[in-house]
Design an enzyme around this catalytic site. Structure first.
Site, mmCIF file in Angstrom:
data_model
loop_
_atom_site.group_PDB
_atom_site.id
_atom_site.type_symbol
_atom_site.label_atom_id
_atom_site.label_comp_id
_atom_site.label_asym_id
_atom_site.label_seq_id
_atom_site.Cartn_x
_atom_site.Cartn_y
_atom_site.Cartn_z
ATOM 1 C CG ASN A 13 -2.101 0.585 1.235
ATOM 2 O OD1 ASN A 13 -3.036 0.649 2.067
ATOM 3 N ND2 ASN A 13 -2.712 1.199 -0.068
ATOM 4 C CG ASN A 65 -9.031 7.664 -0.633
ATOM 5 O OD1 ASN A 65 -8.471 6.949 -0.172
ATOM 6 N ND2 ASN A 65 -10.523 7.971 -0.653
ATOM 7 C CB CYS A 74 -5.165 5.649 5.113
ATOM 8 S SG CYS A 74 -4.099 4.426 4.373
ATOM 9 C CG ASN A 76 -1.477 -0.887 5.209
ATOM 10 O OD1 ASN A 76 -0.998 -1.305 6.191
ATOM 11 N ND2 ASN A 76 -2.147 -1.449 4.211
ATOM 12 C CG ASN A 170 -12.630 0.818 2.172
ATOM 13 O OD1 ASN A 170 -11.937 1.521 1.101
ATOM 14 N ND2 ASN A 170 -12.988 1.935 3.209
ATOM 15 C CD GLU A 187 -7.226 0.768 0.239
ATOM 16 O OE1 GLU A 187 -7.541 2.039 0.758
ATOM 17 O OE2 GLU A 187 -6.272 0.402 0.101
ATOM 18 N NE ARG A 188 -14.794 5.196 1.957
ATOM 19 C CZ ARG A 188 -15.515 5.935 2.630
ATOM 20 N NH1 ARG A 188 -16.722 5.925 2.360
ATOM 21 N NH2 ARG A 188 -15.107 6.191 3.851
ATOM 22 C CB CYS A 197 -7.022 -2.287 2.795
ATOM 23 S SG CYS A 197 -8.109 -1.106 3.479
ATOM 24 N N GLY A 198 -5.082 -1.427 5.631
ATOM 25 C CA GLY A 198 -4.783 -1.815 6.767
ATOM 26 C C GLY A 198 -5.998 -1.881 7.623
#
Length: 258
Positions: A13, A65, A74, A76, A170, A187-188, A197-198
């Site tokens: 990521n 984003n 987010c 990560n 998501n 992911e949106r 995705c964390g």
């Protein structure tokens, strides 16, 4: 215009990181954010993160984003900004900082960043999926043959469905394997599958425990970009002391001129 930047990745990521303590980057320039994240015409990243001053804490994390829009937490990215702050000597190996969803604690141990996530009060269970918010909204769905699953198409269908409305969610697909659990996420904001995705991994680990598929309170997950571990403590219908644990590495640094 010259903007010094760093590129970091956490289990694949990836993020453009900017030291914005001197306000060199405008948070209103969403077109520039989108351009910097573009993989053909920019630096290329799943998102852009600003490290800014905070009056009482170590720093503030501001996340965008890849589409240029400000977004929810987010995970990560949170791990990567901790590594970035350490690189800049803003922190040593422990920190408390502010993100869009509130305060976060973190520490670096044996090369891994341990990021404390927000408590989760409850998990909603449905016939076909589970839903919870781990700083960002997450749909969790079990699938078979995840290796061949069309994450982008199926994820987009659910993300834009009436189930989640205009804001979307998501979408996480998970499968039990012979050596644990494998996760793939749409992911949106990126509007595609990401390598990791964390907040999604956090959601999946809690959902797995909620359904009684594991008894331990530390769950390793195989994501497309590597391995993450989530530790937690059950509390009533929810969870507390949730930590997202994994690597965060600097890939390169440079100066953007435009």
């Amino acid at each position: 215009m010259s903007i010094p930047f760093y590129k970091y990745q956490g289990t694949g990521n990836d993020f453009v990181m900017i030291d914005n303590r001197q306000n060199i980057f405008s948070k209103n320039d969403t077109k520039l954010v989108k351009k910097l994240c573009d993989r053909k015409f920019g630096i290329g990243a799943d998102g852009l993160i600003l490290l800014e001053k905070h009056d009482t804490l170590d720093f503030t994390m501001v996340y965008f984003n890849a589409d240029g829009n400000p977004s929810s937490m987010c995970g990560n990215g949170g791990r990567c900004i901790v590594a970035f702050a350490n690189e800049l000597d803003v922190i040593n190996n422990t920190t408390t900082f502010e993100a869009v969803d509130g305060l976060h604690e973190a520490h670096i141990e044996n090369g891994l960043v341990h990021l404390k996530m927000q408590d989760v009060a409850a998990i909603k269970e449905f016939d076909t999926h589970l839903f919870l918010n781990t700083g960002s909204p997450h749909h969790v769905q079990w699938v078979s043959q995840i290796e061949d699953f069309d994450v982008k198409s199926e994820g987009a269908t659910l993300r834009y469905s009436e189930l989640y409305g205009k804001a979307g969610s998501n979408i996480n697909f998970v499968e039990a394997t012979t050596d644990g659990f494998r996760l793939r996420t749409y992911e949106r904001g990126v509007e595609d599958e990401t390598l990791s995705c964390g907040t999604g991994a956090t959601a999946v680990a809690l959902a797995i425990h909620k359904q009684g598929k594991v008894g331990q309170t530390s769950v390793p997950l195989q994501v497309e970009g590597g391995k993450l571990t989530i530790s937690f403590e059950p509390e009533g219908e929810g969870y507390k002391n949730i930590f997202l644990i994994g690597p965060a590495q600097k890939v390169f640094q440079g100066v953007w001129t435009d």
